[in-house]
Design an enzyme around this catalytic site. Sequence first.
Site, PDB file in Angstrom:
ATOM      1  N   GLY A   1      22.013  64.732   1.956  1.00  0.00           N
ATOM      2  CA  GLY A   1      20.603  64.372   1.961  1.00  0.00           C
ATOM      3  C   GLY A   1      20.423  62.967   1.432  1.00  0.00           C
ATOM      4  O   GLY A   1      21.293  62.438   0.729  1.00  0.00           O
TER       5      GLY A   1
ATOM      6  N   GLN B   1      15.659  56.268  -2.503  1.00  0.00           N
ATOM      7  CA  GLN B   1      17.060  55.964  -2.835  1.00  0.00           C
ATOM      8  C   GLN B   1      17.576  54.736  -2.106  1.00  0.00           C
ATOM      9  O   GLN B   1      18.638  54.221  -2.443  1.00  0.00           O
ATOM     10  CB  GLN B   1      17.957  57.157  -2.491  1.00  0.00           C
ATOM     11  CG  GLN B   1      17.799  58.324  -3.433  1.00  0.00           C
ATOM     12  CD  GLN B   1      18.814  59.404  -3.097  1.00  0.00           C
ATOM     13  OE1 GLN B   1      18.616  60.164  -2.173  1.00  0.00           O
ATOM     14  NE2 GLN B   1      19.901  59.458  -3.842  1.00  0.00           N
TER      15      GLN B   1
ATOM     16  N   CYS C   1      24.317  63.565  -6.803  1.00  0.00           N
ATOM     17  CA  CYS C   1      23.273  62.684  -6.279  1.00  0.00           C
ATOM     18  C   CYS C   1      23.903  61.339  -5.974  1.00  0.00           C
ATOM     19  O   CYS C   1      24.676  60.822  -6.782  1.00  0.00           O
ATOM     20  CB  CYS C   1      22.147  62.524  -7.302  1.00  0.00           C
ATOM     21  SG  CYS C   1      20.788  61.491  -6.698  1.00  0.00           S
ATOM     22  N   LEU C   2      23.591  60.785  -4.804  1.00  0.00           N
ATOM     23  CA  LEU C   2      24.191  59.505  -4.407  1.00  0.00           C
ATOM     24  C   LEU C   2      23.750  58.359  -5.318  1.00  0.00           C
ATOM     25  O   LEU C   2      24.364  57.300  -5.310  1.00  0.00           O
ATOM     26  CB  LEU C   2      23.846  59.179  -2.951  1.00  0.00           C
ATOM     27  CG  LEU C   2      24.489  60.103  -1.906  1.00  0.00           C
ATOM     28  CD1 LEU C   2      23.971  59.772  -0.507  1.00  0.00           C
ATOM     29  CD2 LEU C   2      26.006  60.006  -1.945  1.00  0.00           C
TER      30      LEU C   2
ATOM     31  N   HIS D   1      15.904  69.153  -3.880  1.00  0.00           N
ATOM     32  CA  HIS D   1      16.481  67.962  -4.528  1.00  0.00           C
ATOM     33  C   HIS D   1      15.886  66.692  -3.917  1.00  0.00           C
ATOM     34  O   HIS D   1      15.435  65.797  -4.634  1.00  0.00           O
ATOM     35  CB  HIS D   1      18.004  68.000  -4.347  1.00  0.00           C
ATOM     36  CG  HIS D   1      18.722  66.791  -4.862  1.00  0.00           C
ATOM     37  ND1 HIS D   1      19.644  66.842  -5.878  1.00  0.00           N
ATOM     38  CD2 HIS D   1      18.657  65.478  -4.493  1.00  0.00           C
ATOM     39  CE1 HIS D   1      20.109  65.618  -6.119  1.00  0.00           C
ATOM     40  NE2 HIS D   1      19.525  64.778  -5.287  1.00  0.00           N
ATOM     41  N   GLU D   2      15.880  66.645  -2.579  1.00  0.00           N
ATOM     42  CA  GLU D   2      15.379  65.430  -1.908  1.00  0.00           C
ATOM     43  C   GLU D   2      13.894  65.248  -2.144  1.00  0.00           C
ATOM     44  O   GLU D   2      13.411  64.130  -2.359  1.00  0.00           O
ATOM     45  CB  GLU D   2      15.672  65.482  -0.408  1.00  0.00           C
ATOM     46  CG  GLU D   2      17.152  65.532  -0.046  1.00  0.00           C
ATOM     47  CD  GLU D   2      17.976  64.470  -0.753  1.00  0.00           C
ATOM     48  OE1 GLU D   2      17.460  63.371  -1.044  1.00  0.00           O
ATOM     49  OE2 GLU D   2      19.158  64.755  -1.036  1.00  0.00           O
TER      50      GLU D   2
ATOM     51  N   HIS E   1      13.004  63.525  -5.281  1.00  0.00           N
ATOM     52  CA  HIS E   1      13.130  62.058  -5.254  1.00  0.00           C
ATOM     53  C   HIS E   1      11.797  61.404  -4.879  1.00  0.00           C
ATOM     54  O   HIS E   1      11.504  60.289  -5.312  1.00  0.00           O
ATOM     55  CB  HIS E   1      14.192  61.630  -4.233  1.00  0.00           C
ATOM     56  CG  HIS E   1      15.597  61.657  -4.765  1.00  0.00           C
ATOM     57  ND1 HIS E   1      16.016  60.900  -5.842  1.00  0.00           N
ATOM     58  CD2 HIS E   1      16.704  62.332  -4.350  1.00  0.00           C
ATOM     59  CE1 HIS E   1      17.308  61.121  -6.067  1.00  0.00           C
ATOM     60  NE2 HIS E   1      17.753  61.992  -5.172  1.00  0.00           N
TER      61      HIS E   1
HETATM   62 NI    NI Z   1      19.701  62.660  -5.112  1.00  0.00          NI
END
Ligand code: NI
Length: 182
Positions: A48, A53, A99-100, A141-142, A145
């Site tokens: 995701g 991000q 998480c990226l 999660h997304e 953000h």
């Molecule tokens: Ni994340």
Amino acid sequence: MPLKIAQLGQPVLRQVAEPVPPADIEKREFQQFVDAMAETMRESNGVGLAAPQVFSSRRLFLAAVLPSATEGRREQVEVFVNPKITPISEEQVSGWEGCLSFIELLVLVPRARHVRVEYLDRTGKPKTLELSGWLARVVQHENDHLDGVLTIDRAATTRDIVKASEIDAVRGHSHEDDEDDD
Ligand code: NI
């Protein structure tokens, strides 16, 4: 070209993102941005990626949650514009999430097990999806953000924040789900 991924500490990760004007969806700029996000997610092996991000504070994320046509293959990526998530049961479950924006950490996060997502897809069409388990976790999660919320905020205790490299040492305490970066 893949986009630069905002890392923990960048203010954009803490902002509440702005809704996407539906009339923008069909525009070239938006479509190209979605393609660039998809490429960035692929290159990072993420499941995701949310617009904040990649330094764009708008309510949009990509998540690999659609059933794949081929058995055993990873889920297909869906584009979620202006999503609204509603839990459809009281049930919560904890799982480790990466998480990226901070791949060094894994966090044990409690999430609703079943959710409904209402959103516009990349053609601007209104859609509804019901998801469970890991797939429900990914969209929650997304979606966080988009509100400037990160996994570290959702940990029940700071003891549930660990170095990804040490996850095997703490696995005994966890419940389900494999970690993945999103
Ligand atoms: Ni994340």
